[in-house]
Design a protein around this motif. Structure first.
Motif, mmCIF file in Angstrom:
data_model
loop_
_atom_site.group_PDB
_atom_site.id
_atom_site.type_symbol
_atom_site.label_atom_id
_atom_site.label_comp_id
_atom_site.label_asym_id
_atom_site.label_seq_id
_atom_site.Cartn_x
_atom_site.Cartn_y
_atom_site.Cartn_z
ATOM 1 N N PRO A 1 -10.323 1.658 -9.477
ATOM 2 C CA PRO A 1 -9.281 1.527 -8.468
ATOM 3 C C PRO A 1 -8.300 0.411 -8.820
ATOM 4 C CG PRO A 1 -11.437 1.663 -7.453
ATOM 5 C CD PRO A 1 -11.670 1.492 -8.918
ATOM 6 N N SER A 2 -7.035 0.643 -8.521
ATOM 7 C CA SER A 2 -5.991 -0.324 -8.884
ATOM 8 C C SER A 2 -5.704 -1.284 -7.734
ATOM 9 C CB SER A 2 -4.722 0.430 -9.250
ATOM 10 O OG SER A 2 -4.411 1.333 -8.209
ATOM 11 N N ALA A 3 -4.975 -2.360 -8.052
ATOM 12 C CA ALA A 3 -4.614 -3.368 -7.052
ATOM 13 C C ALA A 3 -3.302 -2.979 -6.375
ATOM 14 C CB ALA A 3 -4.513 -4.723 -7.723
ATOM 15 N N ARG A 4 -2.808 -3.816 -5.521
ATOM 16 C CA ARG A 4 -1.566 -3.560 -4.798
ATOM 17 C C ARG A 4 -0.695 -4.806 -4.741
ATOM 18 N NH1 ARG A 4 -2.922 0.850 -5.612
ATOM 19 N NH2 ARG A 4 -2.872 2.670 -4.240
ATOM 20 N N LYS A 5 0.614 -4.585 -4.465
ATOM 21 C CA LYS A 5 1.521 -5.712 -4.212
ATOM 22 C C LYS A 5 1.049 -6.437 -2.950
ATOM 23 C CE LYS A 5 5.545 -3.183 -5.867
ATOM 24 N NZ LYS A 5 6.792 -2.488 -5.446
ATOM 25 N N TRP B 1 -8.998 6.535 -4.316
ATOM 26 C CA TRP B 1 -8.267 6.163 -5.515
ATOM 27 C C TRP B 1 -8.135 7.414 -6.378
ATOM 28 C CZ3 TRP B 1 -10.855 5.564 -10.459
ATOM 29 C CH2 TRP B 1 -12.234 5.795 -10.408
ATOM 30 N N SER B 2 -7.479 7.297 -7.504
ATOM 31 C CA SER B 2 -7.144 8.479 -8.299
ATOM 32 C C SER B 2 -7.943 8.509 -9.602
ATOM 33 C CB SER B 2 -5.648 8.466 -8.634
ATOM 34 O OG SER B 2 -4.880 8.391 -7.460
ATOM 35 N N PRO B 3 -9.107 9.145 -9.582
ATOM 36 C CA PRO B 3 -9.925 9.183 -10.800
ATOM 37 C C PRO B 3 -9.372 10.159 -11.845
ATOM 38 C CG PRO B 3 -11.009 10.380 -9.029
ATOM 39 C CD PRO B 3 -9.750 9.833 -8.452
ATOM 40 N N HIS C 1 -6.116 13.557 -7.950
ATOM 41 C CA HIS C 1 -5.152 12.779 -8.729
ATOM 42 C C HIS C 1 -3.831 13.541 -8.710
ATOM 43 C CE1 HIS C 1 -5.050 9.477 -11.947
ATOM 44 N NE2 HIS C 1 -3.799 9.836 -11.735
ATOM 45 N N LEU C 2 -2.780 12.897 -8.221
ATOM 46 C CA LEU C 2 -1.446 13.501 -8.214
ATOM 47 C C LEU C 2 -0.783 13.273 -9.557
ATOM 48 C CD1 LEU C 2 -0.488 12.287 -4.672
ATOM 49 C CD2 LEU C 2 -0.561 14.682 -5.374
ATOM 50 N N LEU C 3 0.021 14.234 -9.969
ATOM 51 C CA LEU C 3 0.652 14.167 -11.288
ATOM 52 C C LEU C 3 2.139 14.473 -11.196
ATOM 53 C CD1 LEU C 3 -1.996 16.280 -13.216
ATOM 54 C CD2 LEU C 3 -1.824 13.814 -13.183
ATOM 55 N N GLY C 4 2.945 13.433 -11.420
ATOM 56 C CA GLY C 4 4.387 13.672 -11.553
ATOM 57 C C GLY C 4 4.714 14.092 -12.978
ATOM 58 N N GLY C 5 3.814 13.787 -13.881
ATOM 59 C CA GLY C 5 4.004 14.135 -15.295
ATOM 60 C C GLY C 5 3.580 15.563 -15.550
ATOM 61 N N PHE C 6 4.453 16.495 -15.206
ATOM 62 C CA PHE C 6 4.190 17.921 -15.441
ATOM 63 C C PHE C 6 5.538 18.622 -15.543
ATOM 64 C CE2 PHE C 6 4.921 20.556 -11.497
ATOM 65 C CZ PHE C 6 5.584 19.574 -10.776
HETATM 66 C C1 LIG Z 1 4.028 11.298 -6.984
HETATM 67 C C2 LIG Z 1 2.947 10.728 -7.885
HETATM 68 C C3 LIG Z 1 2.966 11.031 -9.228
HETATM 69 C C4 LIG Z 1 1.946 10.550 -10.072
HETATM 70 N N1 LIG Z 1 1.932 10.913 -11.389
HETATM 71 C C5 LIG Z 1 0.913 10.549 -12.174
HETATM 72 C C6 LIG Z 1 0.826 11.014 -13.517
HETATM 73 O O1 LIG Z 1 1.664 11.796 -13.989
HETATM 74 N N2 LIG Z 1 -0.214 10.589 -14.270
HETATM 75 C C7 LIG Z 1 -1.178 9.743 -13.781
HETATM 76 O O2 LIG Z 1 -2.113 9.415 -14.520
HETATM 77 N N3 LIG Z 1 -1.142 9.301 -12.497
HETATM 78 C C8 LIG Z 1 -0.127 9.694 -11.689
HETATM 79 N N4 LIG Z 1 -0.088 9.271 -10.375
HETATM 80 C C9 LIG Z 1 -1.180 8.429 -9.847
HETATM 81 C C10 LIG Z 1 -0.723 6.991 -9.682
HETATM 82 O O3 LIG Z 1 -0.600 6.387 -10.946
HETATM 83 C C11 LIG Z 1 -1.714 6.250 -8.765
HETATM 84 O O4 LIG Z 1 -1.701 6.827 -7.490
HETATM 85 C C12 LIG Z 1 -1.382 4.768 -8.655
HETATM 86 O O5 LIG Z 1 -1.539 4.123 -9.901
HETATM 87 C C13 LIG Z 1 -2.241 4.052 -7.632
HETATM 88 O O6 LIG Z 1 -3.594 4.212 -7.976
HETATM 89 P P1 LIG Z 1 -4.665 4.854 -6.980
HETATM 90 O O7 LIG Z 1 -4.138 6.204 -6.527
HETATM 91 O O8 LIG Z 1 -5.900 4.982 -7.816
HETATM 92 O O9 LIG Z 1 -4.823 3.943 -5.808
HETATM 93 C C14 LIG Z 1 0.926 9.729 -9.542
HETATM 94 C C15 LIG Z 1 0.935 9.416 -8.175
HETATM 95 C C16 LIG Z 1 1.918 9.917 -7.352
HETATM 96 C C17 LIG Z 1 1.878 9.597 -5.883
#
Ligand SMILES: Cc1cc2nc3c(=O)[nH]c(=O)nc-3n(C[C@H](O)[C@H](O)[C@H](O)COP(=O)(O)O)c2cc1C
Length: 195
Positions: free
Chosen positions: A178-182, A22-24, A130-135
């Motif tokens: 951790p988040s849920a899913r569809k 998951w994405s901490p 944690h991936l970030l599209g917000g950049f």
């Molecule tokens: C391409 C991409 C961009 C994302 N951008 C952001 C972001 O800018 N900020 C953020 O907090 N999380 C970001 N995330 C994380 C997602 O919010 C996260 O993967 C999603 O909510 C599912 O949660 P999980 O990874 O914990 O399973 C991004 C994920 C991806 C794949």
């Protein structure tokens, strides 16, 4: 400790690595070893790609000055927590195929697969990503000396040893799980699409 089981119930018998990643947002102020860094990017190397182009490029730093410059490209809502991760980086996609110079419409698709491989491997090592599209992609070319005519800055990422949720600003603490899913039936269908 975060309860990994609650929002992550699999509908079929999958390997636990998918549920455990998951994405901490909270990270320890502790460096990631060179060996672990090699291991996570080695996992990315084995992702599939169109024509085996491997169009991904992971550029990162845990040196404080460059890391802070990368973090400065993050959107404010990301910067508030992501600036504390020990590793900050950017994933670039190569615009054109090497074998014929034509546009590669799949570079982002392939880089996404590599990023997921990196994330799964990091989780196996007890690290978080944690991936970030917000950049802001614009400064990233110069920061990492990447030719913008050849590459697109697709997404930023942070990586590190997971920290305690209590180190986060209050509004982020409740989201540190951790988040849920569809439902499975809504994303995979045999035969025709059903809304
Ligand atoms: C391409 C991409 C961009 C994302 N951008 C952001 C972001 O800018 N900020 C953020 O907090 N999380 C970001 N995330 C994380 C997602 O919010 C996260 O993967 C999603 O909510 C599912 O949660 P999980 O990874 O914990 O399973 C991004 C994920 C991806 C794949």
């Amino acid at each position: 400790m975060t309860d990994l089981a609650s929002p992550r119930q699999a509908e079929a018998n999958i390997d636990s690595l998918f549920l455990e990643r998951w994405s901490p947002r909270s990270y320890l102020d502790q460096p990631v070893s060179a060996e672990d860094l090699q291991t996570v990017f080695e996992a990315a190397r084995w992702a599939p790609s169109c024509y085996n182009e491997q169009p991904w490029l992971f550029l990162y730093s845990q040196e404080p000055t460059l890391r802070a410059k990368v973090a400065a490209t993050f959107a404010p809502t990301n910067h508030i927590w992501a600036q504390h991760a020990p590793v900050a980086g950017v994933i670039f996609g190569r615009r054109r195929f090497t074998h014929n110079g034509k546009d590669n419409a799949f570079h982002a698709f392939d880089a996404g697969a590599a990023a997921f491989a990196m994330s799964l491997q990091a989780n196996r090592l007890g690290l978080g990503t944690h991936l970030l599209g917000g950049f802001d992609p614009e400064p990233c070319y110069e920061l990492f000396d990447v030719p913008r005519e050849d590459y697109v800055a697709l997404a930023a990422f942070v990586l590190g040893h997971r920290g305690a949720p209590t180190t986060l600003p209050e509004e982020y603490q409740a989201r540190e799980q951790p988040s849920a899913r569809k439902e499975l039936a809504s994303i995979a269908m045999e035969g025709r699409y059903q809304a």
